[in-house]
Design a protein around this motif. Structure first.
Motif, PDB file in Angstrom:
ATOM      1  N   ILE A   1       0.819  -1.207   0.000  1.00 15.98           N
ATOM      2  CA  ILE A   1       0.000   0.000   0.000  1.00 15.98           C
ATOM      3  C   ILE A   1       0.859   1.266   0.000  1.00 15.98           C
ATOM      4  O   ILE A   1       0.619   2.187  -0.774  1.00 15.98           O
ATOM      5  N   ALA A   2       1.864   1.310   0.848  1.00  8.59           N
ATOM      6  CA  ALA A   2       2.632   2.539   1.045  1.00  8.59           C
ATOM      7  C   ALA A   2       3.845   2.667   0.136  1.00  8.59           C
ATOM      8  O   ALA A   2       4.314   3.778  -0.100  1.00  8.59           O
ATOM      9  N   ASN A   3       4.355   1.565  -0.375  1.00  8.12           N
ATOM     10  CA  ASN A   3       5.580   1.611  -1.183  1.00  8.12           C
ATOM     11  C   ASN A   3       5.517   0.496  -2.225  1.00  8.12           C
ATOM     12  O   ASN A   3       6.372  -0.389  -2.254  1.00  8.12           O
ATOM     13  N   TYR A   4       4.494   0.545  -3.063  1.00  9.66           N
ATOM     14  CA  TYR A   4       4.188  -0.550  -3.987  1.00  9.66           C
ATOM     15  C   TYR A   4       5.307  -0.832  -4.987  1.00  9.66           C
ATOM     16  O   TYR A   4       5.868   0.078  -5.590  1.00  9.66           O
ATOM     17  N   LYS A   5       5.580  -2.131  -5.151  1.00 14.88           N
ATOM     18  CA  LYS A   5       6.497  -2.618  -6.181  1.00 14.88           C
ATOM     19  C   LYS A   5       5.877  -3.867  -6.795  1.00 14.88           C
ATOM     20  O   LYS A   5       5.436  -4.769  -6.071  1.00 14.88           O
ATOM     21  N   ASP A   6       5.856  -3.929  -8.132  1.00 13.69           N
ATOM     22  CA  ASP A   6       5.283  -5.089  -8.822  1.00 13.69           C
ATOM     23  C   ASP A   6       5.877  -6.405  -8.330  1.00 13.69           C
ATOM     24  O   ASP A   6       5.161  -7.390  -8.164  1.00 13.69           O
ATOM     25  N   GLU A   7       7.192  -6.425  -8.093  1.00 16.49           N
ATOM     26  CA  GLU A   7       7.837  -7.686  -7.704  1.00 16.49           C
ATOM     27  C   GLU A   7       7.320  -8.213  -6.366  1.00 16.49           C
ATOM     28  O   GLU A   7       7.217  -9.437  -6.173  1.00 16.49           O
ATOM     29  N   ASP A   8       6.970  -7.320  -5.432  1.00 11.30           N
ATOM     30  CA  ASP A   8       6.373  -7.772  -4.171  1.00 11.30           C
ATOM     31  C   ASP A   8       5.026  -8.437  -4.430  1.00 11.30           C
ATOM     32  O   ASP A   8       4.734  -9.503  -3.901  1.00 11.30           O
ATOM     33  N   CYS A   9       4.212  -7.789  -5.241  1.00 16.00           N
ATOM     34  CA  CYS A   9       2.884  -8.317  -5.529  1.00 16.00           C
ATOM     35  C   CYS A   9       2.973  -9.632  -6.300  1.00 16.00           C
ATOM     36  O   CYS A   9       2.261 -10.587  -5.993  1.00 16.00           O
ATOM     37  N   GLU A  10       3.840  -9.684  -7.295  1.00 16.37           N
ATOM     38  CA  GLU A  10       4.004 -10.916  -8.080  1.00 16.37           C
ATOM     39  C   GLU A  10       4.325 -12.103  -7.191  1.00 16.37           C
ATOM     40  O   GLU A  10       3.741 -13.177  -7.335  1.00 16.37           O
ATOM     41  N   LYS A  11       5.256 -11.917  -6.267  1.00 19.01           N
ATOM     42  CA  LYS A  11       5.704 -13.022  -5.426  1.00 19.01           C
ATOM     43  C   LYS A  11       4.785 -13.284  -4.240  1.00 19.01           C
ATOM     44  O   LYS A  11       4.482 -14.435  -3.929  1.00 19.01           O
ATOM     45  N   TYR A  12       4.326 -12.232  -3.569  1.00 19.25           N
ATOM     46  CA  TYR A  12       3.676 -12.407  -2.281  1.00 19.25           C
ATOM     47  C   TYR A  12       2.157 -12.269  -2.287  1.00 19.25           C
ATOM     48  O   TYR A  12       1.535 -12.347  -1.229  1.00 19.25           O
TER      49      TYR A  12
ATOM     50  N   ILE B   1      -5.569  -6.928 -11.768  1.00 18.11           N
ATOM     51  CA  ILE B   1      -6.301  -5.658 -11.619  1.00 18.11           C
ATOM     52  C   ILE B   1      -5.731  -4.851 -10.447  1.00 18.11           C
ATOM     53  O   ILE B   1      -5.557  -3.631 -10.546  1.00 18.11           O
ATOM     54  N   PHE B   2      -5.430  -5.533  -9.344  1.00 12.83           N
ATOM     55  CA  PHE B   2      -4.832  -4.866  -8.184  1.00 12.83           C
ATOM     56  C   PHE B   2      -3.491  -4.245  -8.573  1.00 12.83           C
ATOM     57  O   PHE B   2      -3.211  -3.089  -8.228  1.00 12.83           O
ATOM     58  N   MET B   3      -2.664  -4.993  -9.290  1.00 13.60           N
ATOM     59  CA  MET B   3      -1.339  -4.495  -9.697  1.00 13.60           C
ATOM     60  C   MET B   3      -1.465  -3.252 -10.577  1.00 13.60           C
ATOM     61  O   MET B   3      -0.733  -2.285 -10.392  1.00 13.60           O
ATOM     62  N   GLU B   4      -2.398  -3.283 -11.523  1.00 10.95           N
ATOM     63  CA  GLU B   4      -2.595  -2.129 -12.399  1.00 10.95           C
ATOM     64  C   GLU B   4      -3.019  -0.896 -11.598  1.00 10.95           C
ATOM     65  O   GLU B   4      -2.523   0.202 -11.829  1.00 10.95           O
TER      66      GLU B   4
END
Length: 171
Positions: free
Chosen positions: A48-59, A89-92
Protein backbone atom coordinates in the motif's frame (compact mmCIF):
# COMPACT_ATOMS: atom_id res chain seq x y z
CA UNK A 1 -19.58 -34.58 30.83
CA UNK A 2 -20.61 -36.10 27.49
CA UNK A 3 -18.54 -33.45 25.69
CA UNK A 4 -15.44 -34.37 27.72
CA UNK A 5 -15.98 -38.05 26.92
CA UNK A 6 -16.40 -37.27 23.21
CA UNK A 7 -13.21 -35.20 23.17
CA UNK A 8 -11.30 -37.93 25.01
CA UNK A 9 -12.61 -40.56 22.59
CA UNK A 10 -11.69 -38.44 19.58
CA UNK A 11 -8.19 -37.79 20.92
CA UNK A 12 -7.76 -41.51 21.60
CA UNK A 13 -8.84 -42.29 18.04
CA UNK A 14 -6.28 -39.82 16.69
CA UNK A 15 -3.55 -41.54 18.69
CA UNK A 16 -4.68 -44.98 17.55
CA UNK A 17 -4.46 -43.93 13.90
CA UNK A 18 -1.07 -42.31 13.25
CA UNK A 19 -2.37 -40.87 9.97
CA UNK A 20 -4.87 -38.72 11.86
CA UNK A 21 -2.33 -37.39 14.35
CA UNK A 22 0.03 -36.45 11.51
CA UNK A 23 -2.81 -34.54 9.82
CA UNK A 24 -3.40 -32.60 13.06
CA UNK A 25 0.32 -31.94 13.49
CA UNK A 26 0.67 -30.75 9.89
CA UNK A 27 -2.38 -28.50 10.24
CA UNK A 28 -0.79 -26.81 13.26
CA UNK A 29 2.45 -26.18 11.35
CA UNK A 30 0.49 -24.75 8.39
CA UNK A 31 -0.93 -21.93 10.52
CA UNK A 32 0.52 -18.44 10.78
CA UNK A 33 2.88 -17.88 13.66
CA UNK A 34 3.18 -14.43 15.25
CA UNK A 35 6.40 -13.91 13.25
CA UNK A 36 4.61 -14.94 10.02
CA UNK A 37 1.77 -12.55 10.84
CA UNK A 38 4.26 -9.69 11.35
CA UNK A 39 5.82 -10.47 7.96
CA UNK A 40 2.36 -10.48 6.31
CA UNK A 41 1.49 -7.12 7.92
CA UNK A 42 4.83 -5.65 6.81
CA UNK A 43 4.13 -6.90 3.29
CA UNK A 44 0.67 -5.34 3.35
CA UNK A 45 2.16 -1.98 4.33
CA UNK A 46 4.70 -2.24 1.48
CA UNK A 47 1.94 -3.09 -1.02
CA UNK A 48 0.00 0.00 0.00
CA UNK A 49 2.63 2.54 1.05
CA UNK A 50 5.58 1.61 -1.18
CA UNK A 51 4.19 -0.55 -3.99
CA UNK A 52 6.50 -2.62 -6.18
CA UNK A 53 5.28 -5.09 -8.82
CA UNK A 54 7.84 -7.69 -7.70
CA UNK A 55 6.37 -7.77 -4.17
CA UNK A 56 2.88 -8.32 -5.53
CA UNK A 57 4.00 -10.92 -8.08
CA UNK A 58 5.70 -13.02 -5.43
CA UNK A 59 3.68 -12.41 -2.28
CA UNK A 60 0.10 -12.13 -3.55
CA UNK A 61 -1.58 -15.44 -4.36
CA UNK A 62 -2.69 -16.17 -7.90
CA UNK A 63 -6.33 -16.11 -6.75
CA UNK A 64 -5.87 -12.80 -4.86
CA UNK A 65 -8.91 -10.56 -4.32
CA UNK A 66 -9.28 -7.14 -2.64
CA UNK A 67 -12.63 -5.98 -1.26
CA UNK A 68 -13.40 -2.49 0.07
CA UNK A 69 -16.65 -0.56 -0.07
CA UNK A 70 -14.62 2.47 1.06
CA UNK A 71 -12.56 2.27 -2.13
CA UNK A 72 -15.59 1.29 -4.24
CA UNK A 73 -17.20 4.65 -3.39
CA UNK A 74 -14.21 6.45 -4.95
CA UNK A 75 -13.96 4.35 -8.10
CA UNK A 76 -17.72 4.16 -8.69
CA UNK A 77 -18.02 0.40 -8.22
CA UNK A 78 -21.16 -1.10 -6.69
CA UNK A 79 -20.95 -1.63 -2.96
CA UNK A 80 -20.39 -5.25 -1.98
CA UNK A 81 -18.52 -6.19 -5.16
CA UNK A 82 -14.81 -6.99 -5.17
CA UNK A 83 -12.79 -3.81 -5.59
CA UNK A 84 -9.91 -5.57 -7.35
CA UNK A 85 -11.14 -9.04 -8.34
CA UNK A 86 -7.74 -10.32 -9.50
CA UNK A 87 -4.06 -9.84 -8.76
CA UNK A 88 -3.59 -8.29 -12.21
CA UNK A 89 -6.30 -5.66 -11.62
CA UNK A 90 -4.83 -4.87 -8.18
CA UNK A 91 -1.34 -4.49 -9.70
CA UNK A 92 -2.59 -2.13 -12.40
CA UNK A 93 -4.39 0.03 -9.82
CA UNK A 94 -1.52 0.10 -7.31
CA UNK A 95 0.97 0.89 -10.04
CA UNK A 96 -0.84 4.16 -10.78
CA UNK A 97 -1.53 5.22 -7.18
CA UNK A 98 0.88 7.50 -5.39
CA UNK A 99 2.28 6.01 -2.19
CA UNK A 100 0.93 7.21 1.11
CA UNK A 101 2.04 6.59 4.68
CA UNK A 102 0.34 3.70 6.47
CA UNK A 103 0.96 3.49 10.19
CA UNK A 104 -0.09 0.22 11.84
CA UNK A 105 -1.76 1.02 15.17
CA UNK A 106 -2.18 -2.58 16.23
CA UNK A 107 -2.44 -6.18 15.14
CA UNK A 108 -5.52 -7.33 17.00
CA UNK A 109 -6.08 -10.87 15.75
CA UNK A 110 -3.98 -13.66 14.31
CA UNK A 111 -5.80 -16.84 13.32
CA UNK A 112 -4.57 -19.81 11.33
CA UNK A 113 -4.78 -18.08 7.94
CA UNK A 114 -5.77 -14.51 8.73
CA UNK A 115 -4.60 -11.32 10.43
CA UNK A 116 -6.71 -8.39 11.61
CA UNK A 117 -5.15 -4.97 12.06
CA UNK A 118 -5.93 -1.31 12.68
CA UNK A 119 -4.07 1.45 10.88
CA UNK A 120 -4.19 5.12 9.97
CA UNK A 121 -2.89 7.28 7.15
CA UNK A 122 -2.31 11.04 7.39
CA UNK A 123 -1.52 12.77 4.12
CA UNK A 124 -2.55 15.24 1.45
CA UNK A 125 -4.47 18.47 1.40
CA UNK A 126 -6.29 18.13 4.74
CA UNK A 127 -3.49 16.13 6.40
CA UNK A 128 -6.01 14.42 8.71
CA UNK A 129 -5.70 10.86 10.03
CA UNK A 130 -8.02 8.45 8.24
CA UNK A 131 -8.39 5.35 10.40
CA UNK A 132 -8.98 1.93 8.92
CA UNK A 133 -9.17 -1.78 9.53
CA UNK A 134 -7.84 -4.56 7.34
CA UNK A 135 -8.42 -8.29 7.44
CA UNK A 136 -5.70 -10.14 5.57
CA UNK A 137 -6.37 -13.66 4.34
CA UNK A 138 -3.20 -15.72 3.85
CA UNK A 139 -2.31 -18.95 2.09
CA UNK A 140 0.74 -21.17 1.96
CA UNK A 141 -0.07 -22.93 -1.33
CA UNK A 142 3.17 -21.72 -2.96
CA UNK A 143 5.27 -23.12 -0.09
CA UNK A 144 5.53 -19.75 1.68
CA UNK A 145 2.97 -17.31 3.04
CA UNK A 146 1.18 -15.13 0.50
CA UNK A 147 -1.69 -12.68 0.77
CA UNK A 148 -4.83 -14.27 -0.66
CA UNK A 149 -7.37 -11.58 0.23
CA UNK A 150 -7.70 -8.09 1.62
CA UNK A 151 -10.85 -6.74 3.22
CA UNK A 152 -10.27 -3.05 3.91
CA UNK A 153 -12.52 -0.33 5.30
CA UNK A 154 -11.58 3.20 6.38
CA UNK A 155 -12.93 6.68 7.02
CA UNK A 156 -13.62 7.60 3.41
CA UNK A 157 -14.82 11.16 4.18
CA UNK A 158 -11.46 12.04 5.74
CA UNK A 159 -9.75 10.27 2.84
CA UNK A 160 -11.75 12.42 0.41
CA UNK A 161 -10.63 15.60 2.22
CA UNK A 162 -7.02 14.40 2.19
CA UNK A 163 -7.27 13.88 -1.59
CA UNK A 164 -8.36 17.51 -1.98
CA UNK A 165 -12.05 16.78 -2.31
CA UNK A 166 -14.92 18.20 -0.28
CA UNK A 167 -18.45 17.36 0.76
CA UNK A 168 -21.52 19.27 1.82
CA UNK A 169 -23.51 18.16 4.83
CA UNK A 170 -27.23 18.23 4.19
CA UNK A 171 -29.06 17.47 7.38
Amino acid sequence: MRFALAVTAFAGTALAYPGLSSIFAQRATDCLTEADAKDIVDLYVRLIANYKDEDCEKYCADDFVDRSDSINTFIFRPLGEPTFATKKIFMEAQGTNPPFPVIVDGVDAVACESVGLRWHATFGAANLPSRGITLIGATKKAGFWQIKSLDVEFNSLIWLLNMGGNYTWEG
